[in-house]
Scaffold this motif. Structure first.
Motif, PDB file in Angstrom:
ATOM      1  N   ARG A  44      65.411  21.728  28.140  1.00 41.22           N
ATOM      2  CA  ARG A  44      64.404  21.745  29.200  1.00 41.22           C
ATOM      3  C   ARG A  44      63.194  22.537  28.713  1.00 41.22           C
ATOM      4  N   ILE A  45      62.059  21.841  28.582  1.00 42.63           N
ATOM      5  CA  ILE A  45      60.863  22.430  27.983  1.00 42.63           C
ATOM      6  C   ILE A  45      59.855  22.744  29.083  1.00 42.63           C
ATOM      7  N   GLY A  46      59.437  23.987  29.127  1.00 37.56           N
ATOM      8  CA  GLY A  46      58.423  24.411  30.095  1.00 37.56           C
ATOM      9  C   GLY A  46      57.129  24.789  29.392  1.00 37.56           C
ATOM     10  N   SER A  47      56.132  25.123  30.191  1.00 37.90           N
ATOM     11  CA  SER A  47      54.850  25.562  29.642  1.00 37.90           C
ATOM     12  C   SER A  47      54.095  26.331  30.700  1.00 37.90           C
ATOM     13  N   ALA A  48      53.119  27.103  30.250  1.00 38.81           N
ATOM     14  CA  ALA A  48      52.195  27.750  31.176  1.00 38.81           C
ATOM     15  C   ALA A  48      51.204  26.711  31.683  1.00 38.81           C
ATOM     16  N   ALA A  49      50.539  27.026  32.780  1.00 37.93           N
ATOM     17  CA  ALA A  49      49.691  26.030  33.446  1.00 37.93           C
ATOM     18  C   ALA A  49      48.255  26.052  32.922  1.00 37.93           C
ATOM     19  N   PHE A  50      48.113  25.815  31.604  1.00 34.31           N
ATOM     20  CA  PHE A  50      46.788  25.521  31.066  1.00 34.31           C
ATOM     21  C   PHE A  50      46.953  24.453  29.989  1.00 34.31           C
ATOM     22  N   PRO A  51      45.926  23.622  29.796  1.00 33.78           N
ATOM     23  CA  PRO A  51      46.093  22.394  29.017  1.00 33.78           C
ATOM     24  C   PRO A  51      46.663  22.575  27.623  1.00 33.78           C
ATOM     25  N   GLU A  52      46.203  23.599  26.875  1.00 30.44           N
ATOM     26  CA  GLU A  52      46.715  23.759  25.512  1.00 30.44           C
ATOM     27  C   GLU A  52      48.226  23.955  25.505  1.00 30.44           C
ATOM     28  N   ASN A  53      48.726  24.804  26.376  1.00 29.66           N
ATOM     29  CA  ASN A  53      50.147  25.082  26.393  1.00 29.66           C
ATOM     30  C   ASN A  53      50.939  23.873  26.866  1.00 29.66           C
ATOM     31  N   GLU A  81      54.777  35.476  33.663  1.00 29.29           N
ATOM     32  CA  GLU A  81      55.475  36.225  34.702  1.00 29.29           C
ATOM     33  C   GLU A  81      56.310  35.310  35.589  1.00 29.29           C
ATOM     34  N   ALA A  82      55.884  34.048  35.708  1.00 25.40           N
ATOM     35  CA  ALA A  82      56.606  33.094  36.555  1.00 25.40           C
ATOM     36  C   ALA A  82      57.686  32.344  35.787  1.00 25.40           C
ATOM     37  N   TYR A  83      57.430  31.991  34.501  1.00 30.75           N
ATOM     38  CA  TYR A  83      58.408  31.151  33.806  1.00 30.75           C
ATOM     39  C   TYR A  83      59.443  31.932  33.009  1.00 30.75           C
ATOM     40  N   PHE A  84      59.143  33.175  32.639  1.00 30.16           N
ATOM     41  CA  PHE A  84      60.096  33.892  31.794  1.00 30.16           C
ATOM     42  C   PHE A  84      61.461  34.084  32.468  1.00 30.16           C
ATOM     43  N   PRO A  85      61.501  34.362  33.768  1.00 28.03           N
ATOM     44  CA  PRO A  85      62.825  34.450  34.406  1.00 28.03           C
ATOM     45  C   PRO A  85      63.654  33.183  34.246  1.00 28.03           C
ATOM     46  N   GLY A  86      63.002  32.025  34.170  1.00 28.08           N
ATOM     47  CA  GLY A  86      63.719  30.775  33.961  1.00 28.08           C
ATOM     48  C   GLY A  86      64.367  30.702  32.594  1.00 28.08           C
ATOM     49  N   LEU A  87      63.731  31.306  31.604  1.00 26.39           N
ATOM     50  CA  LEU A  87      64.341  31.377  30.282  1.00 26.39           C
ATOM     51  C   LEU A  87      65.566  32.283  30.298  1.00 26.39           C
ATOM     52  N   ARG A  88      65.497  33.332  31.097  1.00 31.65           N
ATOM     53  CA  ARG A  88      66.617  34.269  31.167  1.00 31.65           C
ATOM     54  C   ARG A  88      67.809  33.685  31.921  1.00 31.65           C
ATOM     55  N   ASP A  89      67.526  32.887  32.961  1.00 33.88           N
ATOM     56  CA  ASP A  89      68.651  32.368  33.751  1.00 33.88           C
ATOM     57  C   ASP A  89      69.120  30.981  33.298  1.00 33.88           C
ATOM     58  N   GLY A  90      68.463  30.415  32.276  1.00 27.62           N
ATOM     59  CA  GLY A  90      68.915  29.147  31.725  1.00 27.62           C
ATOM     60  C   GLY A  90      68.339  27.905  32.371  1.00 27.62           C
ATOM     61  N   SER A  91      67.447  28.069  33.354  1.00 30.80           N
ATOM     62  CA  SER A  91      66.825  26.883  33.953  1.00 30.80           C
ATOM     63  C   SER A  91      65.727  26.315  33.057  1.00 30.80           C
ATOM     64  N   LEU A  92      65.282  27.094  32.086  1.00 31.88           N
ATOM     65  CA  LEU A  92      64.382  26.636  31.032  1.00 31.88           C
ATOM     66  C   LEU A  92      65.024  26.951  29.694  1.00 31.88           C
ATOM     67  N   ASP A  93      64.742  26.119  28.682  1.00 33.02           N
ATOM     68  CA  ASP A  93      65.313  26.340  27.353  1.00 33.02           C
ATOM     69  C   ASP A  93      64.275  26.609  26.274  1.00 33.02           C
ATOM     70  N   LEU A  94      63.061  26.134  26.456  1.00 33.48           N
ATOM     71  CA  LEU A  94      62.082  26.191  25.370  1.00 33.48           C
ATOM     72  C   LEU A  94      60.675  26.248  25.949  1.00 33.48           C
ATOM     73  N   VAL A  95      59.831  27.142  25.414  1.00 36.56           N
ATOM     74  CA  VAL A  95      58.418  27.173  25.784  1.00 36.56           C
ATOM     75  C   VAL A  95      57.592  27.465  24.533  1.00 36.56           C
TER      76      VAL A  95
END
Length: 307
Positions: A44-53, A81-95
């Motif tokens: 599960r790949i996430g990103s910050a909310a700006f176009p480059e990312n 600050e919003a997505y890092f907790p998802g990496l810790r709890d496993g709801s995200l895998d890669l950013v």
């Protein structure tokens, strides 16, 4: 990587789920060192909310999918600050991450500034269960940006040149920049620059650019790979005291999903990604044709032999 397409990129990626059910053992990128070719479940790949990312997330996702790895590219998530907790709890895998700001997020007392020093320090503080893979040479740093008129009027080339006049200037940027160690607190400590007021806007997006252009703010936080700086004749002030540490693009991944195959694909991207590539990619996103981020990602991967 950026401004005008922030909303468009978000909408497009929000609706995109990349999946592939390809098998594992015969993949040409498996290095035979014992790691499985396929991680358990989709990455599960996430990103910050700006176009480059958002675009970098597409690059990661499409490259992995092309090698038979099952992935899901999720909608952009506001900020670290919003997505890092998802990496810790496993709801995200890669950013796609940036070394310096990630280091400061994890260790507010970090002092490393040079690229290799930052990367080494980052490897030492990444929480258990997460891994930073190889960093790219591509770098996108925060910058204090002013209009040409303000730079000329205040004879400012560096952030320090603003110090005598900071009390007259309104600063604009994303909400988190007001409290991040290398944001307003760092600028105050490093350069003795205390701004008159802080306006919470967006993450280097159209609100920030518009506010700087119309004078609502006189200084702002923008990214060094943002083509709107040159397009608007803005001036990115020099940072001689290195308030902003090195910010090399690096994959941050759930260790359990970092198989040999996955690592080789992502490290291959890092080996090809340069600062000039980021500038070119951001310019394409903001170009007159306004291409989709997934299209720009595919073209770059193809041109660099990564798919």
């Amino acid at each position: 990587m950026k401004r005008s397409l922030a909303g468009l990129a978000t909408a497009l990626v929000a609706g995109l789920v990349l999946t592939a059910c390809g098998g594992g053992g015969g993949d040409p990128l498996s290095n035979g060192s014992g790691g499985s070719a396929q991680p358990a479940g989709p990455i599960r790949i996430g990103s910050a909310a700006f176009p480059e990312n958002t675009l970098l997330a597409q690059i990661y996702g499409q490259a992995l999918q092309a090698k038979g790895v099952q992935v899901e590219v999720l909608p952009p998530i506001a900020s670290r600050e919003a997505y890092f907790p998802g990496l810790r709890d496993g709801s995200l895998d890669l950013v796609p991450e940036y070394t310096g700001v990630l280091l400061q997020y994890l260790d507010k007392d970090a002092t490393a500034k040079a690229p290799d020093e930052v990367y080494a320090a980052l490897q030492g503080v990444v929480p258990q269960g997460l891994t930073v893979l190889e960093k790219s040479s591509a770098e996108n740093k925060d910058a204090v940006v002013v209009t040409r008129e303000t730079a000329d009027r205040l004879q400012a080339r560096t952030i320090g040149d603003l110090a005598a006049n900071c009390g007259e200037l309104v600063f604009g940027g994303p909400p988190e920049f007001q409290t991040r160690p290398d944001g307003i607190p760092g600028i105050q400590q490093t350069y003795g620059c205390s701004f008159k007021e802080y306006r919470s806007l967006d993450v280097g997006g159209p609100l920030t650019v518009a506010a700087l252009r119309d004078g609502t703010v006189q200084a702002a936080d923008l990214f060094t790979t943002d083509p709107t700086i040159e397009a608007n004749g803005f001036v990115a002030l020099e940072d001689p005291e290195n308030n902003f540490a090195a910010q090399n693009v690096v994959p941050l991944i759930n260790t359990a999903k970092a198989t040999d195959q996955v690592k080789e694909v992502l490290n291959g991207i890092s080996a090809k990604l340069t600062t000039q590539a980021l500038l070119d990619l951001n310019a394409q996103l903001g170009g007159p044709d306004k291409p989709n981020p997934d299209t720009v990602a595919k073209e770059w991967l193809t041109a660099n032999g990564l798919v």
